[in-house]
Design a protein around this motif. Structure first.
Motif, mmCIF file in Angstrom:
data_model
loop_
_atom_site.group_PDB
_atom_site.id
_atom_site.type_symbol
_atom_site.label_atom_id
_atom_site.label_comp_id
_atom_site.label_asym_id
_atom_site.label_seq_id
_atom_site.Cartn_x
_atom_site.Cartn_y
_atom_site.Cartn_z
ATOM 1 N N LEU A 35 -3.210 15.584 -2.143
ATOM 2 C CA LEU A 35 -4.294 14.842 -1.502
ATOM 3 C C LEU A 35 -3.961 13.356 -1.399
ATOM 4 O O LEU A 35 -4.223 12.721 -0.380
ATOM 5 C CB LEU A 35 -5.605 15.037 -2.265
ATOM 6 N N LEU A 36 -3.367 12.801 -2.477
ATOM 7 C CA LEU A 36 -2.973 11.386 -2.461
ATOM 8 C C LEU A 36 -1.961 11.137 -1.348
ATOM 9 O O LEU A 36 -2.043 10.144 -0.619
ATOM 10 C CB LEU A 36 -2.369 10.989 -3.803
ATOM 11 N N LEU A 37 -1.020 12.079 -1.208
ATOM 12 C CA LEU A 37 0.003 11.950 -0.170
ATOM 13 C C LEU A 37 -0.643 11.950 1.211
ATOM 14 O O LEU A 37 -0.353 11.102 2.050
ATOM 15 C CB LEU A 37 1.006 13.103 -0.301
ATOM 16 N N ILE A 38 -1.556 12.909 1.432
ATOM 17 C CA ILE A 38 -2.218 13.020 2.738
ATOM 18 C C ILE A 38 -3.035 11.758 3.032
ATOM 19 O O ILE A 38 -3.115 11.295 4.167
ATOM 20 C CB ILE A 38 -3.104 14.289 2.785
ATOM 21 N N ALA A 39 -3.623 11.170 1.966
ATOM 22 C CA ALA A 39 -4.501 10.012 2.178
ATOM 23 C C ALA A 39 -3.718 8.725 2.441
ATOM 24 O O ALA A 39 -4.258 7.785 3.032
ATOM 25 C CB ALA A 39 -5.401 9.823 0.961
ATOM 26 N N THR A 40 -2.449 8.675 2.021
ATOM 27 C CA THR A 40 -1.696 7.414 2.114
ATOM 28 C C THR A 40 -1.636 6.809 3.532
ATOM 29 O O THR A 40 -1.917 5.621 3.686
ATOM 30 C CB THR A 40 -0.287 7.595 1.520
ATOM 31 N N PRO A 41 -1.299 7.606 4.582
ATOM 32 C CA PRO A 41 -1.270 6.987 5.917
ATOM 33 C C PRO A 41 -2.623 6.431 6.348
ATOM 34 O O PRO A 41 -2.695 5.393 7.013
ATOM 35 C CB PRO A 41 -0.857 8.141 6.842
ATOM 36 N N ILE A 42 -3.712 7.108 5.954
ATOM 37 C CA ILE A 42 -5.044 6.630 6.344
ATOM 38 C C ILE A 42 -5.358 5.332 5.600
ATOM 39 O O ILE A 42 -5.897 4.394 6.182
ATOM 40 C CB ILE A 42 -6.100 7.721 6.091
ATOM 41 N N GLU A 77 -2.004 22.772 -12.002
ATOM 42 C CA GLU A 77 -2.397 23.005 -10.610
ATOM 43 C C GLU A 77 -3.210 21.836 -10.050
ATOM 44 O O GLU A 77 -3.019 21.420 -8.909
ATOM 45 C CB GLU A 77 -3.237 24.282 -10.566
ATOM 46 N N SER A 78 -4.117 21.309 -10.879
ATOM 47 C CA SER A 78 -4.977 20.221 -10.418
ATOM 48 C C SER A 78 -4.168 18.951 -10.168
ATOM 49 O O SER A 78 -4.438 18.206 -9.229
ATOM 50 C CB SER A 78 -6.073 19.935 -11.442
ATOM 51 N N PHE A 79 -3.159 18.714 -11.027
ATOM 52 C CA PHE A 79 -2.303 17.547 -10.816
ATOM 53 C C PHE A 79 -1.563 17.680 -9.484
ATOM 54 O O PHE A 79 -1.448 16.712 -8.720
ATOM 55 C CB PHE A 79 -1.291 17.411 -11.965
ATOM 56 N N LEU A 80 -1.064 18.881 -9.202
ATOM 57 C CA LEU A 80 -0.325 19.098 -7.967
ATOM 58 C C LEU A 80 -1.232 18.915 -6.753
ATOM 59 O O LEU A 80 -0.851 18.288 -5.765
ATOM 60 C CB LEU A 80 0.296 20.504 -7.973
ATOM 61 N N MET A 126 0.832 -1.205 0.000
ATOM 62 C CA MET A 126 0.000 0.000 0.000
ATOM 63 C C MET A 126 0.865 1.253 0.000
ATOM 64 O O MET A 126 0.613 2.212 -0.726
ATOM 65 C CB MET A 126 -0.901 0.024 1.225
ATOM 66 N N LEU A 127 1.902 1.230 0.846
ATOM 67 C CA LEU A 127 2.794 2.386 0.931
ATOM 68 C C LEU A 127 3.513 2.610 -0.386
ATOM 69 O O LEU A 127 3.632 3.746 -0.856
ATOM 70 C CB LEU A 127 3.830 2.174 2.040
ATOM 71 N N THR A 128 3.980 1.516 -0.987
ATOM 72 C CA THR A 128 4.721 1.649 -2.240
ATOM 73 C C THR A 128 3.821 2.207 -3.340
ATOM 74 O O THR A 128 4.208 3.149 -4.043
ATOM 75 C CB THR A 128 5.299 0.288 -2.669
ATOM 76 N N VAL A 129 2.607 1.637 -3.448
ATOM 77 C CA VAL A 129 1.682 2.130 -4.473
ATOM 78 C C VAL A 129 1.368 3.603 -4.231
ATOM 79 O O VAL A 129 1.439 4.430 -5.147
ATOM 80 C CB VAL A 129 0.379 1.289 -4.473
ATOM 81 N N GLY A 130 1.071 3.955 -2.966
ATOM 82 C CA GLY A 130 0.760 5.342 -2.608
ATOM 83 C C GLY A 130 1.904 6.273 -2.963
ATOM 84 O O GLY A 130 1.707 7.338 -3.563
ATOM 85 N N LEU A 131 3.120 5.849 -2.609
ATOM 86 C CA LEU A 131 4.294 6.694 -2.833
ATOM 87 C C LEU A 131 4.561 6.901 -4.317
ATOM 88 O O LEU A 131 4.798 8.025 -4.767
ATOM 89 C CB LEU A 131 5.525 6.042 -2.216
ATOM 90 N N VAL A 132 4.513 5.792 -5.069
ATOM 91 C CA VAL A 132 4.826 5.884 -6.497
ATOM 92 C C VAL A 132 3.786 6.766 -7.202
ATOM 93 O O VAL A 132 4.141 7.679 -7.956
ATOM 94 C CB VAL A 132 4.893 4.471 -7.131
ATOM 95 N N THR A 133 2.492 6.513 -6.902
ATOM 96 C CA THR A 133 1.444 7.317 -7.525
ATOM 97 C C THR A 133 1.632 8.794 -7.183
ATOM 98 O O THR A 133 1.601 9.667 -8.059
ATOM 99 C CB THR A 133 0.055 6.870 -7.024
ATOM 100 N N THR A 134 1.825 9.068 -5.885
ATOM 101 C CA THR A 134 2.001 10.452 -5.451
ATOM 102 C C THR A 134 3.164 11.112 -6.180
ATOM 103 O O THR A 134 3.020 12.211 -6.722
ATOM 104 C CB THR A 134 2.280 10.485 -3.930
ATOM 105 N N THR A 135 4.302 10.427 -6.189
ATOM 106 C CA THR A 135 5.492 11.017 -6.795
ATOM 107 C C THR A 135 5.271 11.267 -8.284
ATOM 108 O O THR A 135 5.621 12.344 -8.798
ATOM 109 C CB THR A 135 6.715 10.094 -6.593
#
Lengths: 155, 269
Positions: free
Chosen positions: A110-117, A102-105, A56-65
């Motif tokens: 938001l994706l980053l903030i959601a990852t821990p949850i 701007e929307s991508f950023l 989950m962390l890896t997917v979240g991180l890669v998508t966010t980055t």
């Protein structure tokens, strides 16, 4: 579960422990190497949990980055400086369709903030699937308090 | 552009130190942003929350992969911490933030002192029958098995730590690591990894609130996040190679630095 033991005592065989400790509910996390055969079922459960969280962390991180870098690159191409304020939830989707950097950023943030949850939700699902009710309860409690503080913070 | 590169570099350093020591780095980032770049405090906190989350996720991916994070312990303590943070809003009316910052600084100095008095080598961790777990030490390659002591006391302390961090607007990693390490018998490396997990959860909650209130500024948060994501990767790898004893010394220095910052803050308010 908060029994204090003499720290001098080395490994205690599991069968010697009183029932109240529920050793089955408290398996430890383990890395892949060096598994002792008698612990196998618990170790597998721990490894599963670790793998779920890890993926989950890896997917979240890669998508966010990727999303952040894409937005960053677009804003350089369009020569659009980074915004002072993030846009609201409703503006993100239409912005993505227009290819607005701007929307991508904002989406990346938001994706980053959601990852821990998502990590907590992932653990919850894993505990439920393993029928580990004690930790299902504890994890739900964490999510409940998080939801509560989010509601209080909004008002 | 220069500012962006500067913030990127700051994120790199803060993310590196944070990932290595199990703290979010908000307490480093907030003063830098407000004092040197003139950012309003709420926006600075919003940026620091993004920084904490990025540290937690990036470092977490490495620590969980190595099996060093005690996920179950983190979840148990997280109940106490989040409840404490929630209660912080209630207590805020009763105690002046100045007094609180002063008390907090004293606690940090006390913890640094206790750590200083510890024997040079960490006491070998033992199984206790409660939440036993093990991990592979990245430096020695040996398996470390340990159990948890004084879970009840640890939860009480985590509640108070959550309370204080809710009141002072800090992540609280700086206090979670000593609670786990000194009170509950968690080896320092595992305490750092577990604290890293917990600070991310707490920060994510306030992150959403700050985002919706418009205090997350992409101009600051994006370069910080990108810097932190890279920095945390470096921090976890460097931290894995450092001896526990040296890790403890660095942590003591951080404690004293934070205590000084808290005292200055209490003085200025």
């Amino acid at each position: 579960m908060n029994e204090e033991k003499n720290p001098g005592i080395p490994a205690i065989p599991e069968e010697d422990l009183p029932d109240s400790i529920h050793i089955r509910d408290f398996p430890a996390e383990l890395a892949t190497a060096g598994i002792e055969p008698e612990e196998e079922p618990e170790i597998l459960a721990r490894r599963d949990l670790n793998q779920v969280i890890h993926s989950m962390l890896t997917v979240g991180l890669v998508t966010t980055t990727v999303v952040l870098l894409l937005g960053f690159a677009l804003s350089i191409i369009y020569r659009q400086p980074l915004a002072e304020k993030a846009s609201g939830f409703s503006e993100i989707l239409p912005g993505l369709r227009r290819g607005d950097p701007e929307s991508f950023l904002d989406l990346g943030l938001l994706l980053l903030i959601a990852t821990p949850i998502l990590r907590v939700i992932g653990s919850l699902i894993e505990f439920i699937s393993k029928r580990n009710w004690r930790y299902t309860y504890i994890t739900s409690l964490v999510l409940l308090v998080l939801a509560l503080s989010m509601m209080l913070g909004k008002g | 552009m220069v500012t962006i590169l500067l913030i990127l570099a700051i994120g790199l350093v803060v993310g590196g130190v944070g990932a290595m020591m199990g703290i979010g780095g908000g307490i480093l980032l907030i003063p830098i942003l407000t004092a040197f770049l003139g950012v309003p405090i709420k926006t600075a906190i919003g940026t620091s929350i993004v920084c904490v989350i990025a540290t937690s996720c990036a470092a977490g991916a490495v620590y969980v992969g190595r099996g060093m994070t005690h996920n179950r312990l983190a979840m148990i303590l997280e109940v106490a911490t989040t409840a404490g943070a929630l209660a912080g809003g209630v207590t805020a009316v009763l105690i002046s933030p100045r007094l609180l910052a002063l008390l907090f600084a004293c606690i940090l100095i006390y913890v640094a002192f206790i750590m200083h008095r510890l024997p040079k080598e960490e006491r070998p961790p033992v199984r206790t029958g409660a939440l036993d777990t093990s991990y592979i030490d990245p430096r020695t390659g040996g398996r470390v098995t340990y159990g948890i002591r004084r879970l009840g006391m640890g939860m009480g302390a985590s509640f108070l730590a959550g309370n204080v961090s809710g009141l002072l607007g800090i992540g609280g990693g700086i206090i979670k690591v000593p609670i786990m390490n000194l009170m509950m018998g968690v080896p320092l490396r595992a305490a750092i990894a577990t604290s890293n997990f917990m600070i991310g959860i707490t920060a994510a909650t306030s992150g959403i609130i700050y985002y919706m209130s418009g205090f997350v500024s992409p101009k600051l948060a994006i370069p910080t996040a990108l810097g932190v994501l890279a920095g945390a990767q470096i921090g976890t790898r460097v931290g894995g190679r450092i001896r526990s004893q040296r890790l403890r010394q660095i942590f003591q220095l951080l404690l004293l630095a934070f205590a000084t910052m808290m005292l200055v803050q209490a003085w200025m308010k």
